[in-house]
Design a protein around this motif. Structure first.
Motif, PDB file in Angstrom:
ATOM      1  N   LEU A 130       0.728  -1.169  -0.143  1.00  0.00           N
ATOM      2  CA  LEU A 130       0.040  -0.015   0.121  1.00  0.00           C
ATOM      3  C   LEU A 130       0.991   1.249   0.136  1.00  0.00           C
ATOM      4  N   VAL A 131       0.794   1.878  -0.819  1.00  0.00           N
ATOM      5  CA  VAL A 131       1.396   3.201  -1.155  1.00  0.00           C
ATOM      6  C   VAL A 131       0.624   4.446  -0.585  1.00  0.00           C
ATOM      7  N   ARG A 236       6.627  13.297   4.317  1.00  0.00           N
ATOM      8  CA  ARG A 236       6.029  14.720   4.386  1.00  0.00           C
ATOM      9  C   ARG A 236       4.411  14.338   3.943  1.00  0.00           C
ATOM     10  N   SER A 237       3.814  13.304   3.852  1.00  0.00           N
ATOM     11  CA  SER A 237       2.571  13.311   3.213  1.00  0.00           C
ATOM     12  C   SER A 237       1.474  14.065   4.209  1.00  0.00           C
ATOM     13  N   ASP A 238       0.465  14.369   3.544  1.00  0.00           N
ATOM     14  CA  ASP A 238      -0.400  15.203   3.899  1.00  0.00           C
ATOM     15  C   ASP A 238      -1.754  14.248   3.841  1.00  0.00           C
ATOM     16  N   ALA A 261      11.583   8.973   4.010  1.00  0.00           N
ATOM     17  CA  ALA A 261      12.133  10.365   4.315  1.00  0.00           C
ATOM     18  C   ALA A 261      12.166  11.361   3.108  1.00  0.00           C
ATOM     19  N   GLY A 262      11.657  12.369   3.335  1.00  0.00           N
ATOM     20  CA  GLY A 262      11.513  13.625   2.171  1.00  0.00           C
ATOM     21  C   GLY A 262      10.355  13.334   1.362  1.00  0.00           C
ATOM     22  N   ALA A 263       9.699  12.311   1.499  1.00  0.00           N
ATOM     23  CA  ALA A 263       8.707  11.955   0.408  1.00  0.00           C
ATOM     24  C   ALA A 263       7.145  12.519   0.776  1.00  0.00           C
ATOM     25  N   THR A 264       6.661  12.880  -0.231  1.00  0.00           N
ATOM     26  CA  THR A 264       5.163  13.535   0.188  1.00  0.00           C
ATOM     27  C   THR A 264       4.346  12.169  -0.394  1.00  0.00           C
ATOM     28  N   ALA A 268       6.247   7.630  -5.148  1.00  0.00           N
ATOM     29  CA  ALA A 268       7.155   7.205  -6.283  1.00  0.00           C
ATOM     30  C   ALA A 268       7.863   8.092  -6.953  1.00  0.00           C
ATOM     31  N   GLY A 269       7.386   9.135  -7.169  1.00  0.00           N
ATOM     32  CA  GLY A 269       8.001  10.106  -7.888  1.00  0.00           C
ATOM     33  C   GLY A 269       8.852  11.118  -7.007  1.00  0.00           C
ATOM     34  N   ASP A 270       8.813  11.177  -5.715  1.00  0.00           N
ATOM     35  CA  ASP A 270       9.746  12.083  -4.791  1.00  0.00           C
ATOM     36  C   ASP A 270      10.717  11.238  -4.528  1.00  0.00           C
ATOM     37  N   ALA A 271      10.757   9.982  -4.233  1.00  0.00           N
ATOM     38  CA  ALA A 271      11.858   8.958  -3.648  1.00  0.00           C
ATOM     39  C   ALA A 271      11.956   7.728  -4.511  1.00  0.00           C
ATOM     40  N   ASN A 272      12.014   7.784  -5.886  1.00  0.00           N
ATOM     41  CA  ASN A 272      11.920   6.599  -6.508  1.00  0.00           C
ATOM     42  C   ASN A 272      12.699   5.480  -6.265  1.00  0.00           C
ATOM     43  N   ASP A 273      14.257   5.837  -5.929  1.00  0.00           N
ATOM     44  CA  ASP A 273      15.082   4.910  -5.752  1.00  0.00           C
ATOM     45  C   ASP A 273      14.738   4.156  -4.197  1.00  0.00           C
TER      46      ASP A 273
END
Length: 298
Positions: A130-131, A236-238, A261-264, A268-273
């Motif tokens: 679940l993403v 950083r998700s809202d 970390a660092g992803a909203t 998948a687009g913010d921290a794909n690796d």
């Protein structure tokens, strides 16, 4: 369904879903389901990487999105768009695979996966990823997404204008999308204006309000999920929060949670690796444990 490449699969009510497959035909299958307003292109980097690592990856555009079919009369149709249609489409695609796939579902795709996994026996999936979604979500985050989707009904004069709007919506990302990156996301109308790929009737049909009414069903389904589950959330998700994650982990105690970390919400687009590494690691645990549908990993 194509053995490799892009093809179309008919739904029970006659629409065509655009389906893309890559990886060895005999490899373990991952089925990717995007979020509301997205396309299968959201998974591009992850699909390529996991296929190279020995997975068979199947991604598709949900009805009314991307290259998939739209209802002929949109919001004016007697049928309209409803959550059950999307869930039925997902279930049919899962059953069409050589064996139950691992479902990777973002936002709407994850919610549909919970319904399918919790309400269907035997389970249609080997496991769930679940993403950035839980059965209860933060309303303000969803309202922000819908405000962006509704903001430009008349479209854009050119790709540069569309890129500017995306950059404003995602200010934490460096750089802007190129014309080539934007082409799959936009359609040129008869008036020459560029509009987003989704059917406008998706927003007008009451589908969003219907998702709120789905919450009791989502909670009931989640409590019945008996396959391994990985919940990936953006720090950083809202849309999800520590409270909604904690509630989900109480409901599905065998689930594993990883915060990226660092992803909203656009994880998948913010921290794909990092996103791809976590999925690959989860799949290895399934292989090590020999997990099959209906079996939990402690």
């Amino acid at each position: 369904m194509p053995a490799s490449g892009t093809g179309y699969v008919a739904t029970a009510d006659g629409l065509r879903l655009a389906v893309e497959t890559c990886g060895a035909a005999d490899a373990p299958t991952l089925l990717f389901a995007h979020g509301f307003g997205q396309t299968r292109g959201a998974w591009g980097g992850t699909v390529a990487a996991l296929a190279a690592q020995g997975c068979r990856c199947v991604s598709y555009d949900a009805r009314g999105h991307g290259e998939s079919g739209r209802l002929p009369d949109g919001a004016d149709s007697k049928v309209g768009y409803h959550m059950q249609q999307f869930a039925d489409d997902m279930l049919a695609l899962a059953r069409a695979q050589p064996e139950p796939p691992v479902l990777v579902g973002a936002s709407m795709g994850g919610l549909l996966g919970l319904v399918a996994a919790g309400e269907t026996r035997p389970p249609p999936f080997r496991a769930l990823v679940l993403v950035d979604i839980t059965p209860r979500w933060e309303t303000k985050g969803v309202e922000r997404i819908l405000a962006f989707m509704q903001a430009h009904p008349d479209g854009f004069a050119d790709y540069a204008e569309a890129a500017e709007q995306i950059a404003s919506y995602l200010p934490h990302r460096t750089g802007r999308k190129s014309e080539e990156q934007l082409k799959p996301l936009l359609r040129e109308g008869a008036d020459g204006r560029l509009r987003w790929h989704w059917d406008p009737a998706l927003l007008a049909s009451g589908l969003v309000a219907e998702s709120e009414r789905y919450q009791p069903r989502l909670f009931a389904a989640a409590a019945q999920v008996d396959v391994p589950v990985l919940l990936l959330s953006g720090a950083r998700s809202d849309v999800v929060s520590h409270a909604t994650v904690a509630e989900f982990l109480q409901l599905v105690p065998h689930a594993r949670h990883v915060e990226v970390a660092g992803a909203t919400h656009m994880l998948a687009g913010d921290a794909n690796d990092a996103f791809t590494r976590e999925i690959a690691s989860f799949i290895r645990t399934l292989d090590d444990a020999g997990a099959r549908p209906g079996e939990r990993i402690a």
